[in-house]
Motif scaffolding. Structure first.
Motif, PDB file in Angstrom:
ATOM      1  N   HIS A  25      -4.256  26.062  27.273  1.00  0.00           N
ATOM      2  CA  HIS A  25      -4.415  24.873  27.705  1.00  0.00           C
ATOM      3  C   HIS A  25      -4.118  23.543  26.859  1.00  0.00           C
ATOM      4  N   GLY A  26      -4.079  23.813  25.760  1.00  0.00           N
ATOM      5  CA  GLY A  26      -3.471  22.758  24.586  1.00  0.00           C
ATOM      6  C   GLY A  26      -4.890  21.819  24.240  1.00  0.00           C
ATOM      7  N   LEU A  27      -6.084  22.418  24.306  1.00  0.00           N
ATOM      8  CA  LEU A  27      -7.035  21.639  24.158  1.00  0.00           C
ATOM      9  C   LEU A  27      -7.334  21.875  22.382  1.00  0.00           C
ATOM     10  N   GLY A  28      -8.018  20.728  21.848  1.00  0.00           N
ATOM     11  CA  GLY A  28      -8.171  20.684  20.531  1.00  0.00           C
ATOM     12  C   GLY A  28      -9.520  21.535  20.392  1.00  0.00           C
ATOM     13  N   HIS A  29      -9.729  21.942  19.032  1.00  0.00           N
ATOM     14  CA  HIS A  29     -10.863  22.828  18.640  1.00  0.00           C
ATOM     15  C   HIS A  29     -12.346  22.248  19.204  1.00  0.00           C
ATOM     16  N   GLY A  30     -12.436  20.839  18.867  1.00  0.00           N
ATOM     17  CA  GLY A  30     -13.874  20.275  19.084  1.00  0.00           C
ATOM     18  C   GLY A  30     -13.702  20.258  20.519  1.00  0.00           C
ATOM     19  N   LEU A  85     -13.414  32.174  24.643  1.00  0.00           N
ATOM     20  CA  LEU A  85     -12.968  30.938  25.497  1.00  0.00           C
ATOM     21  C   LEU A  85     -12.599  29.997  24.841  1.00  0.00           C
ATOM     22  N   VAL A  86     -13.117  29.498  23.627  1.00  0.00           N
ATOM     23  CA  VAL A  86     -12.376  28.263  22.732  1.00  0.00           C
ATOM     24  C   VAL A  86     -10.969  28.743  22.680  1.00  0.00           C
ATOM     25  N   SER A  87     -10.847  29.818  22.014  1.00  0.00           N
ATOM     26  CA  SER A  87      -9.194  30.189  21.714  1.00  0.00           C
ATOM     27  C   SER A  87      -8.546  29.909  22.931  1.00  0.00           C
ATOM     28  N   TRP A  88      -8.895  30.595  24.109  1.00  0.00           N
ATOM     29  CA  TRP A  88      -8.152  30.633  25.273  1.00  0.00           C
ATOM     30  C   TRP A  88      -7.611  29.124  25.693  1.00  0.00           C
ATOM     31  N   LEU A  89      -8.891  28.477  25.739  1.00  0.00           N
ATOM     32  CA  LEU A  89      -8.669  26.868  25.990  1.00  0.00           C
ATOM     33  C   LEU A  89      -7.595  26.243  25.171  1.00  0.00           C
ATOM     34  N   LYS A  90      -7.741  26.345  23.742  1.00  0.00           N
ATOM     35  CA  LYS A  90      -6.593  25.819  22.890  1.00  0.00           C
ATOM     36  C   LYS A  90      -5.236  26.512  23.090  1.00  0.00           C
ATOM     37  N   THR A  91      -4.940  27.773  23.260  1.00  0.00           N
ATOM     38  CA  THR A  91      -3.859  28.258  23.262  1.00  0.00           C
ATOM     39  C   THR A  91      -3.163  28.169  24.770  1.00  0.00           C
TER      40      THR A  91
END
Length: 68
Positions: free
Chosen positions: A49-54, A41-47
Motif C-alpha cells: 500500500h506504499g505507506l512509510g514505516h512510521g 502487518l507493517v511490512s504489508w502496508l509498506k509493500t
C-alpha cells in the motif's frame, strides 16, 4: 485548554492527508488481513500500500491495541 493527541494517533491527520483514505479504512484493512503479527502487518502496508514505516507502524500499533 485541550490536550494534544499523543502516541500513534498523532500521526492520523498526516496519514489521511498523504494517502487520501480515512484512518477507519486503514484499520478495517488491517483487521481484514490474514496477517497477525505487528511487523508482518507493517511490512504489508509498506509493500502493498506504499505507506512509510512510521505511518504503517502507527496504524498497526493503534489498531492492535484497540482490538485487545
Amino acid at each position: 485548554m485541550t490536550d494534544a493527541v499523543k502516541g500513534p494517533a498523532s500521526y492520523f491527520p498526516a496519514i489521511e492527508k498523504k494517502y487520501g483514505r480515512p484512518v477507519t479504512e486503514w484499520k478495517d484493512l488491517i483487521r481484514s488481513s490474514p496477517l497477525t503479527t505487528h511487523m508482518q502487518l507493517v511490512s504489508w502496508l509498506k509493500t502493498e500500500h506504499g505507506l512509510g514505516h512510521g505511518h504503517a507502524n502507527a496504524l498497526v500499533a493503534h489498531t492492535l491495541a484497540e482490538d485487545k
